[in-house]
Scaffold this active site. Structure first.
Site, PDB file in Angstrom:
ATOM      1  N   ARG A  69      46.096  28.871  37.069  1.00 26.07           N
ATOM      2  CA  ARG A  69      47.283  29.325  37.966  1.00 26.07           C
ATOM      3  C   ARG A  69      47.060  28.925  39.250  1.00 26.07           C
ATOM      4  O   ARG A  69      45.840  28.281  39.824  1.00 26.07           O
ATOM      5  CB  ARG A  69      47.294  30.833  37.896  1.00 26.07           C
ATOM      6  N   GLY A  70      47.981  28.808  40.194  1.00 27.67           N
ATOM      7  CA  GLY A  70      47.587  28.659  41.609  1.00 27.67           C
ATOM      8  C   GLY A  70      46.891  29.939  42.261  1.00 27.67           C
ATOM      9  O   GLY A  70      46.954  30.818  41.651  1.00 27.67           O
ATOM     10  N   THR A  74      40.836  36.344  41.716  1.00 25.44           N
ATOM     11  CA  THR A  74      41.506  37.672  41.749  1.00 25.44           C
ATOM     12  C   THR A  74      40.635  38.431  40.589  1.00 25.44           C
ATOM     13  O   THR A  74      40.028  37.778  39.963  1.00 25.44           O
ATOM     14  CB  THR A  74      43.059  37.645  41.523  1.00 25.44           C
ATOM     15  N   TYR A  75      40.754  39.592  40.828  1.00 27.82           N
ATOM     16  CA  TYR A  75      40.261  40.758  39.695  1.00 27.82           C
ATOM     17  C   TYR A  75      41.204  41.080  38.977  1.00 27.82           C
ATOM     18  O   TYR A  75      42.617  41.480  39.516  1.00 27.82           O
ATOM     19  CB  TYR A  75      39.584  41.941  40.472  1.00 27.82           C
ATOM     20  N   HIS A  76      41.002  41.611  37.686  1.00 31.35           N
ATOM     21  CA  HIS A  76      41.796  42.209  36.968  1.00 31.35           C
ATOM     22  C   HIS A  76      41.145  43.287  36.087  1.00 31.35           C
ATOM     23  O   HIS A  76      39.966  42.978  35.774  1.00 31.35           O
ATOM     24  CB  HIS A  76      42.447  41.430  35.595  1.00 31.35           C
ATOM     25  N   ALA A 140      49.003  41.261  43.880  1.00 35.33           N
ATOM     26  CA  ALA A 140      48.702  39.850  43.949  1.00 35.33           C
ATOM     27  C   ALA A 140      49.774  39.180  43.148  1.00 35.33           C
ATOM     28  O   ALA A 140      50.072  39.516  42.076  1.00 35.33           O
ATOM     29  CB  ALA A 140      47.357  39.705  43.440  1.00 35.33           C
ATOM     30  N   GLY A 153      51.351  35.343  36.544  1.00 35.01           N
ATOM     31  CA  GLY A 153      52.502  36.195  37.273  1.00 35.01           C
ATOM     32  C   GLY A 153      52.009  37.357  38.406  1.00 35.01           C
ATOM     33  O   GLY A 153      51.552  36.675  39.459  1.00 35.01           O
ATOM     34  N   ALA A 155      50.160  41.108  39.499  1.00 35.95           N
ATOM     35  CA  ALA A 155      49.205  42.203  39.246  1.00 35.95           C
ATOM     36  C   ALA A 155      49.560  43.336  40.508  1.00 35.95           C
ATOM     37  O   ALA A 155      49.261  42.965  41.508  1.00 35.95           O
ATOM     38  CB  ALA A 155      47.765  42.111  39.006  1.00 35.95           C
ATOM     39  N   CYS A 171      41.692  36.461  46.611  1.00 35.05           N
ATOM     40  CA  CYS A 171      42.663  35.508  46.977  1.00 35.05           C
ATOM     41  C   CYS A 171      42.180  34.676  48.362  1.00 35.05           C
ATOM     42  O   CYS A 171      42.849  33.869  49.155  1.00 35.05           O
ATOM     43  CB  CYS A 171      43.858  35.982  47.461  1.00 35.05           C
TER      44      CYS A 171
END
Length: 202
Positions: A69-70, A74-76, A140, A153, A155, A171
């Protein structure tokens, strides 16, 4: 009509990625329609196409995945509502910028249902809120578009462990992250999902 799918439990990132790839191919082939996929991931970091190695501060605690992705790192993790829209932009003017703006407005409208004023910041993707400690990011956005079908997408931080973000520069921006829970708002994910449905532009 857009299909909505909610996955229970924690979905491994590679499984979600494979599912998105498959759905995007089916939409392109016109054998499936648009879909909104809602899920949670186990704790992990993902690297976007602009990720800088220096922004990964801890590569040992959680798995790190190249996402395609662009964006940057990031964290999930649990307590975060991850939303993966698979949308055919050929039917929406083939305008990626407008699509990202739709995602931003969608998040802001959903947060407003819980008394949270989400805001945009010039030059920064995502949704921000003002806190007593200053501005912080609450949602995000990172997308990929293949053959005019969207992947990845957004979050929204509902009640994740905010200390898990410390392993990255989120980010690539030197700003803190926050959550609804940190703002004193305890909301079940089902209520977030209902707000997203109410305000969906898709």
């Amino acid at each position: 009509m857009t299909e909505w799918t909610t996955l229970a439990g924690l979905t491994p990132y590679p499984d979600a990625l494979a599912d998105m790839e498959s759905r995007a191919a089916a939409i392109h082939a016109q054998t499936a329609g648009d879909r909104i996929l809602l899920l949670e991931h186990p704790p992990l970091y993902t690297a976007g196409t602009s990720a800088k190695a220096a922004d990964l501060l801890d590569s040992a605690t959680f798995p790190v995945f190249e996402s395609g992705r662009g964006g940057e790192y990031t964290y999930h993790g649990p307590g975060q509502r991850v939303v993966y829209p698979s949308i055919d932009l050929k039917r929406r003017g083939r305008d990626v910028r407008a699509y990202v703006e739709d995602l931003e407005r969608w998040i802001i409208a959903a947060l407003n249902d819980f008394g949270v004023q989400g805001e945009l910041r010039c030059g920064r993707i995502g949704v921000w809120v003002d806190t007593p400690q200053g501005e912080a990011k609450i949602a995000a956005i990172g997308v990929r578009v293949r053959r005019w079908v969207t992947m990845h997408g957004l979050a929204i931080n509902v009640s994740p462990h905010l200390d898990h973000f410390r392993g990255i520069v989120p980010c690539g921006l030197p700003y803190p992250v926050t959550s609804l829970s940190a703002l004193g708002i305890e909301v079940p994910l089902d209520d977030i999902d209902a707000a997203l449905r109410r305000h969906s532009p898709f």
